[in-house]
Design a protein around this motif. Structure first.
Motif, PDB file in Angstrom:
ATOM      1  N   THR A  99      33.788  69.187  -2.843  1.00  0.00           N
ATOM      2  CA  THR A  99      35.235  69.072  -2.989  1.00  0.00           C
ATOM      3  C   THR A  99      35.716  69.785  -4.251  1.00  0.00           C
ATOM      4  OG1 THR A  99      35.170  66.920  -1.870  1.00  0.00           O
ATOM      5  CG2 THR A  99      37.169  67.463  -3.087  1.00  0.00           C
ATOM      6  N   THR A 100      34.961  69.632  -5.331  1.00  0.00           N
ATOM      7  CA  THR A 100      35.332  70.287  -6.594  1.00  0.00           C
ATOM      8  C   THR A 100      35.306  71.800  -6.466  1.00  0.00           C
ATOM      9  OG1 THR A 100      34.531  68.424  -7.925  1.00  0.00           O
ATOM     10  CG2 THR A 100      34.679  70.579  -9.010  1.00  0.00           C
ATOM     11  N   LEU A 134      37.986  75.582   3.879  1.00  0.00           N
ATOM     12  CA  LEU A 134      37.865  74.491   4.836  1.00  0.00           C
ATOM     13  C   LEU A 134      36.570  73.747   4.534  1.00  0.00           C
ATOM     14  CD1 LEU A 134      38.929  73.020   7.368  1.00  0.00           C
ATOM     15  CD2 LEU A 134      37.599  74.649   8.754  1.00  0.00           C
ATOM     16  N   ILE A 135      36.700  72.456   4.204  1.00  0.00           N
ATOM     17  CA  ILE A 135      35.536  71.620   3.895  1.00  0.00           C
ATOM     18  C   ILE A 135      35.061  70.920   5.155  1.00  0.00           C
ATOM     19  CG2 ILE A 135      34.770  69.553   2.657  1.00  0.00           C
ATOM     20  CD1 ILE A 135      36.664  70.299   0.405  1.00  0.00           C
ATOM     21  N   TRP A 136      33.754  70.940   5.378  1.00  0.00           N
ATOM     22  CA  TRP A 136      33.179  70.140   6.459  1.00  0.00           C
ATOM     23  C   TRP A 136      32.517  68.898   5.873  1.00  0.00           C
ATOM     24  CZ3 TRP A 136      28.150  68.466   6.806  1.00  0.00           C
ATOM     25  CH2 TRP A 136      27.845  67.717   7.958  1.00  0.00           C
ATOM     26  N   ILE A 159      41.980  61.654  -8.676  1.00  0.00           N
ATOM     27  CA  ILE A 159      42.218  63.096  -8.687  1.00  0.00           C
ATOM     28  C   ILE A 159      43.110  63.497  -7.516  1.00  0.00           C
ATOM     29  CG2 ILE A 159      41.154  65.372  -8.505  1.00  0.00           C
ATOM     30  CD1 ILE A 159      40.576  63.949 -11.140  1.00  0.00           C
ATOM     31  N   ASP A 160      44.154  64.249  -7.816  1.00  0.00           N
ATOM     32  CA  ASP A 160      44.994  64.833  -6.773  1.00  0.00           C
ATOM     33  C   ASP A 160      44.473  66.232  -6.444  1.00  0.00           C
ATOM     34  OD1 ASP A 160      46.746  62.631  -6.684  1.00  0.00           O
ATOM     35  OD2 ASP A 160      47.896  63.430  -8.377  1.00  0.00           O
ATOM     36  N   LEU A 161      44.135  66.453  -5.194  1.00  0.00           N
ATOM     37  CA  LEU A 161      43.588  67.736  -4.756  1.00  0.00           C
ATOM     38  C   LEU A 161      44.704  68.688  -4.319  1.00  0.00           C
ATOM     39  CD1 LEU A 161      40.650  66.361  -2.576  1.00  0.00           C
ATOM     40  CD2 LEU A 161      40.496  67.268  -4.904  1.00  0.00           C
ATOM     41  N   PRO A 162      44.447  69.976  -4.336  1.00  0.00           N
ATOM     42  CA  PRO A 162      45.463  70.938  -3.865  1.00  0.00           C
ATOM     43  C   PRO A 162      45.813  70.679  -2.392  1.00  0.00           C
ATOM     44  CG  PRO A 162      43.685  72.077  -5.004  1.00  0.00           C
ATOM     45  CD  PRO A 162      43.230  70.663  -4.817  1.00  0.00           C
ATOM     46  N   ILE A 189      34.856  69.456 -14.113  1.00  0.00           N
ATOM     47  CA  ILE A 189      35.450  70.666 -13.538  1.00  0.00           C
ATOM     48  C   ILE A 189      36.648  70.325 -12.668  1.00  0.00           C
ATOM     49  CG2 ILE A 189      35.028  72.631 -11.992  1.00  0.00           C
ATOM     50  CD1 ILE A 189      32.148  72.617 -12.999  1.00  0.00           C
ATOM     51  N   ILE A 190      36.612  69.186 -11.970  1.00  0.00           N
ATOM     52  CA  ILE A 190      37.731  68.807 -11.101  1.00  0.00           C
ATOM     53  C   ILE A 190      39.007  68.601 -11.926  1.00  0.00           C
ATOM     54  CG2 ILE A 190      37.399  66.295 -11.166  1.00  0.00           C
ATOM     55  CD1 ILE A 190      38.247  68.402  -8.047  1.00  0.00           C
ATOM     56  N   MET A 191      38.853  68.312 -13.230  1.00  0.00           N
ATOM     57  CA  MET A 191      40.005  68.171 -14.123  1.00  0.00           C
ATOM     58  C   MET A 191      40.364  69.489 -14.787  1.00  0.00           C
ATOM     59  SD  MET A 191      39.508  64.401 -15.857  1.00  0.00           S
ATOM     60  CE  MET A 191      37.908  64.759 -16.598  1.00  0.00           C
TER      61      MET A 191
END
Length: 332
Positions: free
Chosen positions: A14-15, A28-30, A53-56, A143-145
């Motif tokens: 996800t990151t 596209l994530i599986w 965390i809010d994702l795009p 990294i996600i931040m």
């Protein structure tokens, strides 16, 4: 813009999905977990792995592996290392031909002692020129931040290196190229084992001197091992080597470090498994790394004691005692 299928909906997959969206890619994530996939699509979050965390909104997900692979121009592997072979066997019938395959997996397959790209080649019979890896000191929760970080893009094919630099470069994620695929893979796998050793020492109450000893001598073992298999020993002095090792060995966010601490405190592999329930790759890779060292006659005392401790045949105190009796040779 590239269409990238990320195979794996955990924290790291996800990151990296967010990183690539930020760099202008279509992602596209599986994932298998329907709730996680639904949440990514509807709430733009993944609270199971990345709380708060809010994702795009551009980041999308699916449980349909065939749809993910049909979408892809590039395939990114972000699943647990020891599940790679089983998954590839299941996907083999509709895995696209000729597309670049990038591994983010850090480990050695237990049964075969294969590196992850070797597993891909073994199952899919793909040419080495299609393969690349992303590795380095990359803790997903930082990294996600969008905290500043760097990684190494390694491949034997310059086109793949250029592709990875394009895909992952952002204003917070810096990519360094390398042609030493073998060295970067060995470094990524071995750092988990050395981080376990550091965690064990911390759990036993030892301080910075002991940790410095474990990190530097562990790095020396890994460099010698990698060189015996054709790696450039200088690779282990860069982000893929010492950079990744320091992050994993020193951070409380590291699973291997955390697992090692519990193991050092309790002396019990069972209690450590109960307290750290996430996948701890060093536990699996330690024995495989030791087997690789034995094959080429490389002495690896830290890897050896970690392997024995996680196998339950050696307690942490005796492990440290054994290390302090190893014959001393030149430091470098």
């Amino acid at each position: 813009m590239k269409k990238v299928a990320v195979l794996g909906s955990g924290a790291w997959g996800t990151t990296l999905g967010q990183v690539m969206v930020d760099s202008g890619q279509q992602v596209l994530i599986w994932g298998r977990n329907k709730k996680v996939v639904r949440e990514i699509n509807r709430r733009h979050s993944n609270r199971r792995f990345l709380k708060g965390i809010d994702l795009p909104k551009e980041l999308r997900a699916t449980t349909d592996i065939k749809a993910a692979l049909e979408f892809a121009e590039v395939i990114l592997l972000a699943i647990p290392a020891q599940t790679l072979r089983e998954n590839l066997v299941n996907w083999k019938g509709f895995f696209p031909e000729e597309l670049p395959i990038i591994s983010t997996l850090k480990g050695i397959e237990v049964e075969t002692q294969f590196r992850m790209t070797e597993v891909v080649q073994d199952v899919l019979a793909v040419d080495q020129s299609r393969l690349g890896i992303i590795t380095g000191p990359n803790l997903a929760s930082e990294i996600i931040m969008r905290q500043p970080a760097g990684a190494v893009a390694a491949s034997e094919n310059q086109k793949n290196i250029d592709l990875m630099v394009e895909m992952f470069s952002t204003n917070y994620f810096r990519i360094y190229p390398s042609s030493d695929l073998i060295g970067c893979e060995f470094a990524g796998a071995a750092k988990s084992v050395i981080a376990l050793a550091v965690g064990i020492a911390v759990g036993m109450g030892y301080g910075e001197n002991t940790q410095g000893l474990m990190i530097t001598r562990g790095l020396a073992e890994v460099a010698k091992l990698g060189e015996a298999y054709g790696a450039n020993p200088l690779t282990f002095l860069g982000l893929a080597g010492i950079g990744d090792l320091v992050a994993s060995a020193q951070s409380p966010l590291s699973r291997n470090r955390s697992f090692g601490e519990v193991l050092g405190k309790t002396g019990s592999i069972t209690k450590a498994r109960a307290q750290v329930v996430k996948t701890v790759e060093g536990v699996y890779s330690a024995g495989a790394m030791l087997e690789l060292a034995h094959r080429v006659g490389v002495e690896a005392p830290i890897i050896e004691v970690v392997s024995d401790v996680v196998a339950g045949t050696l307690n942490p105190k005796d492990a440290v005692d054994r290390l302090m009796k190893v014959s001393i040779k030149a430091d470098i």
